[in-house]
Design an enzyme around this catalytic site. Structure first.
Site, short mmCIF file in Angstrom:
data_model
loop_
_atom_site.label_atom_id
_atom_site.label_comp_id
_atom_site.label_asym_id
_atom_site.label_seq_id
_atom_site.Cartn_x
_atom_site.Cartn_y
_atom_site.Cartn_z
N ASP A 155 134.58 88.93 -22.65
CA ASP A 155 135.69 89.73 -23.16
C ASP A 155 137.00 89.37 -22.45
O ASP A 155 138.07 89.39 -23.07
CB ASP A 155 135.40 91.23 -23.06
CG ASP A 155 134.82 91.65 -21.72
OD1 ASP A 155 134.72 90.83 -20.79
OD2 ASP A 155 134.45 92.85 -21.60
N HIS B 228 129.88 87.54 -25.34
CA HIS B 228 128.42 87.69 -25.33
C HIS B 228 128.01 89.02 -25.95
O HIS B 228 128.82 89.93 -26.15
CB HIS B 228 127.89 87.61 -23.89
CG HIS B 228 128.52 88.62 -22.98
ND1 HIS B 228 128.20 89.97 -23.02
CD2 HIS B 228 129.48 88.50 -22.04
CE1 HIS B 228 128.92 90.62 -22.13
NE2 HIS B 228 129.72 89.75 -21.53
#
Length: 446
Positions: A338, A47
């Site tokens: 991540d 994101h």
């Protein structure tokens, strides 16, 4: 081993905090390698820039300085974060049209371009921003599971209960990575990054230290590191100095990428590129230990890797429903985190360092899996790249295009490299590597 973790991820570089800090490297290429005819692409994107999430202990306990206010609720994608991701989408769209994967002057056919996102606001809006950039004015939005209050096993395999950890096995796997010094040795291995974080926070003057039994003896680098795993094997975290430094250094990077005034980014205390590199070493090391350790990566990443592989391998249908990508899909976008990128790296043994970005999995960065065909023998291959914005591109909101691209780092898969095809992996061998990497009890459709 602790030392090997430092070697693998501690060398990640960064751009100096200024507009003049664009850097280049032999490892960073401007565009995709041309291997043949591109057939399909899977983009697994972290994101974009978000506000800080809730932390333990809270950020306010770690420094007496006032933390910046953010325009959104904790953990949400900012408008600037969406705009930066849309820039990535614009670049992807230009590249995919040039490669004739998407139509040059029309919206993609239904299902040809498709996105599946995790349920968090930041991942859903990231998926939307990528689609908006790739196919402007086409009205495409990312799909996601119906419930926004439940973990999607594609992105949260352990938390959802689809692939829980065995707490004892997880601890053994971590101990094996750390070697003889164990968790206790992390503070000495990462002394430089912990010391610098203590200075930036002015930790001894923090509420945390003022409330401690012996404030004068309160030091950041003498706090213990602990791995906590619940009995159900669903939740795991690293407590202590390395985990705190990991979180806080990422907050500083998000402040910088958000475009906050210089005196609000770590209160103006980050000096130069080397300082960024030192501070983010904690973040990269924590991710390496907690997300790339093979046992943990396989338990956390199996549904996602199975989804990616099935999208690349798909024929007319997917009888085992191992991917959300529809039949006929050519570009599949996954709005992820991540941690997901790190899990995939651990499963496929991918390693990288970024000379112009201190975060190994930066906001908006993506692992891009490309399936292409060698026209000489009609054999299909898979190549993997990390595509990301440099620190300067994030700060400057650089408009991305084929002429001004993001950075692209090719990532050969160990044991699956064909030198005659740019170190790509044949689709057959890629499927074999993936099957060997999956945790058998976690793979969908088994």
């Amino acid at each position: 081993m602790a030392a090997s973790i430092a070697f693998v991820l501690g060398g990640a570089g960064c751009a100096a905090p200024s507009a003049a800090s664009h850097s280049s490297s032999a490892d960073v290429v401007a565009g995709a390698a041309h291997h043949g005819q591109l057939k399909s692409v899977v983009i697994v994107s972290r994101h974009g820039v978000r506000s800080p999430t809730s932390t333990k202990p809270p950020l306010q306990q770690l420094s007496s300085q006032t933390w910046p206010e953010w325009p959104v609720q904790p953990g949400q994608l900012t408008a600037r974060g969406a705009a930066l991701v849309e820039q990535m989408g614009r670049y992807y769209g230009a590249w995919l049209r040039e490669e004739k994967i998407l139509p040059a002057s029309a919206c993609p056919a239904p299902g040809q371009l498709y996105a599946w996102a995790d349920v968090d606001q930041r991942t859903r809006l990231t998926g939307n921003a990528l689609l908006r950039g790739i196919a402007p004015a086409c009205g495409l939005t990312a799909a996601h599971q119906a419930s926004l209050n439940a973990d999607d096993p594609v992105f949260h395999a352990t938390e959802s209960g689809a692939c829980p950890l065995d707490p004892q096995q997880a601890r053994r796997a971590i101990d094996e990575r750390l070697g003889a010094t164990g968790l206790a040795g992390l503070n000495s291995t990462y002394a430089a990054t912990l010391s610098r974080m203590s200075e930036v926070l002015d930790f001894q003057a923090s509420p945390f230290c003022r409330q401690s039994p012996q404030p004068a003896q309160c030091r950041f680098d003498t706090q213990p590191n602990r791995v906590r795993i619940d009995d159900a094997g669903r939740h795991m975290r690293l407590d202590g100095p390395l985990g705190i430094a990991s979180t806080v250094s990422e907050v500083f990077l998000l402040e910088y990428a958000q475009g906050l005034p210089a005196d609000q980014v770590a209160w103006g205390r980050i000096r130069d590129a080397a300082d960024w590199r030192t501070l983010l070493q904690a973040h990269n090391a924590q991710f390496d230990l907690m997300a790339r350790t093979p046992y943990l990566a396989a338990r956390k990443g199996t549904p996602l890797l199975a989804d990616i592989a099935a999208a690349l391998e798909q024929t007319s249908n997917d009888p085992h429903q191992r991917t959300h990508a529809p039949a006929g899909n050519r570009v599949y976008v996954l709005g992820a985190h991540d941690t997901n990128l790190a899990n995939l790296a651990g499963m496929l043994q991918l390693n990288w360092s970024l000379p112009d970005q201190p975060d190994n999995t930066p906001p908006g960065g993506a692992l891009v899996f490309s399936r292409w065909r060698d026209p000489a023998d009609a054999t299909d291959y898979v190549s993997v790249e990390l595509v990301y914005q440099s620190l300067a591109q994030l700060r400057d909101q650089t408009a991305l295009s084929l002429a001004v691209p993001p950075k692209r780092v090719p990532l050969p898969i160990p044991g699956c490299q064909d030198a005659a095809h740019g170190n790509a992996c044949s689709l057959r061998d890629f499927s074999r590597v993936v099957e060997q990497a999956l945790a058998p009890d976690c793979a969908p459709g088994r």
